[in-house]
Scaffold this motif. Structure first.
Motif, mmCIF file in Angstrom:
data_model
loop_
_atom_site.group_PDB
_atom_site.id
_atom_site.type_symbol
_atom_site.label_atom_id
_atom_site.label_comp_id
_atom_site.label_asym_id
_atom_site.label_seq_id
_atom_site.Cartn_x
_atom_site.Cartn_y
_atom_site.Cartn_z
ATOM 1 N N LEU A 17 6.734 -27.390 64.699
ATOM 2 C CA LEU A 17 5.939 -26.516 63.833
ATOM 3 C C LEU A 17 6.022 -26.959 62.371
ATOM 4 O O LEU A 17 5.005 -26.982 61.671
ATOM 5 N N VAL A 18 7.209 -27.332 61.915
ATOM 6 C CA VAL A 18 7.346 -27.789 60.527
ATOM 7 C C VAL A 18 6.539 -29.068 60.325
ATOM 8 O O VAL A 18 5.835 -29.217 59.319
ATOM 9 N N GLU A 26 -5.105 -26.884 58.428
ATOM 10 C CA GLU A 26 -5.104 -25.415 58.512
ATOM 11 C C GLU A 26 -3.748 -24.820 58.146
ATOM 12 O O GLU A 26 -3.666 -23.664 57.750
ATOM 13 N N HIS A 27 -2.700 -25.618 58.257
ATOM 14 C CA HIS A 27 -1.373 -25.167 57.825
ATOM 15 C C HIS A 27 -1.123 -25.550 56.359
ATOM 16 O O HIS A 27 -0.750 -24.708 55.541
ATOM 17 N N TYR A 158 5.590 -19.192 54.576
ATOM 18 C CA TYR A 158 4.471 -19.410 55.487
ATOM 19 C C TYR A 158 4.964 -19.511 56.930
ATOM 20 O O TYR A 158 4.416 -18.871 57.834
ATOM 21 N N LEU A 159 6.013 -20.288 57.156
ATOM 22 C CA LEU A 159 6.554 -20.457 58.512
ATOM 23 C C LEU A 159 7.047 -19.136 59.080
ATOM 24 O O LEU A 159 6.913 -18.873 60.286
ATOM 25 N N ALA A 160 7.603 -18.288 58.231
ATOM 26 C CA ALA A 160 8.115 -16.994 58.686
ATOM 27 C C ALA A 160 6.975 -16.077 59.157
ATOM 28 O O ALA A 160 7.211 -15.164 59.943
ATOM 29 N N ASN A 161 5.763 -16.341 58.666
ATOM 30 C CA ASN A 161 4.638 -15.463 58.982
ATOM 31 C C ASN A 161 3.700 -15.991 60.054
ATOM 32 O O ASN A 161 2.683 -15.365 60.354
ATOM 33 N N ILE A 162 4.005 -17.140 60.628
ATOM 34 C CA ILE A 162 3.134 -17.655 61.686
ATOM 35 C C ILE A 162 3.962 -17.858 62.953
ATOM 36 O O ILE A 162 5.170 -17.950 62.916
ATOM 37 N N SER A 163 3.274 -17.948 64.060
ATOM 38 C CA SER A 163 3.963 -18.273 65.306
ATOM 39 C C SER A 163 3.448 -19.617 65.786
ATOM 40 O O SER A 163 2.353 -20.042 65.425
#
Length: 165
Positions: A17-18, A26-27, A158-163
């Motif tokens: 994911l990172v 989009e990320h 941002y990572l904390a808010n996406i799956s």
């Protein structure tokens, strides 16, 4: 003396994911760059010999263009690219904040996973700097560290808010 910028951070996300956060528009558009600045991608091809060419617009309307030239892309382990300030067409230009800033910086990002978290190691080194450019780079380490730290705080949020998709 040869100076490099080195930043090591841990993110509460898988390295896949990172890595995607760095390599998918989009990320990337949701966290890259200074807080409060608009980020617009002109070209984005993450592959060997690919490029990322983008503009950043400050809240007061100043526009800066930046280009990355990818040299190595090894998902989800490593990204290597040179970065430089550019014009709208992608040509190298001097940094808008300092005429003695090195023209190009070689950036190496490695992504390792440890206990479900991703450890990101970033190393930046000037490419063929003049003595004056090296001196400017060495004297600017606090500014460089602060800039990347702010950007990576945005990435963590941002990572904390996406799956993972």
């Amino acid at each position: 003396m040869f100076t490099k910028t080195e930043i090591i951070l841990s993110f509460n996300a898988t390295r896949e994911l990172v890595f995607k956060a760095f390599t998918e528009s989009e990320h990337l558009q949701n966290w890259w760059g200074p807080k409060g600045w608009a980020f617009d991608i002109s070209e984005f091809e993450v592959r060997e010999d690919g490029v990322l060419h983008y503009s950043q617009t400050s809240p007061d309307g100043n526009v800066m263009w930046v280009k990355f030239a990818y040299q190595e892309v090894k998902a989800p382990e490593k990204l290597v690219y040179t970065s430089f300030f550019s014009d709208e067409k992608g040509n190298i230009v001097r940094a808008p904040f300092n005429d003695n800033w090195p023209l190009e910086i070689l950036n190496t990002f490695t992504f390792t996973e440890h206990e479900g978290k991703t450890v990101l190691t970033m190393i930046g080194t000037p490419v063929s700097p003049t003595e004056e450019e090296m001196k400017t780079y060495e004297e600017s380490q606090e500014m460089v560290q602060a800039g990347f730290s702010g950007t990576f705080v945005q990435l963590a949020g941002y990572l904390a808010n996406i799956s993972e998709n």
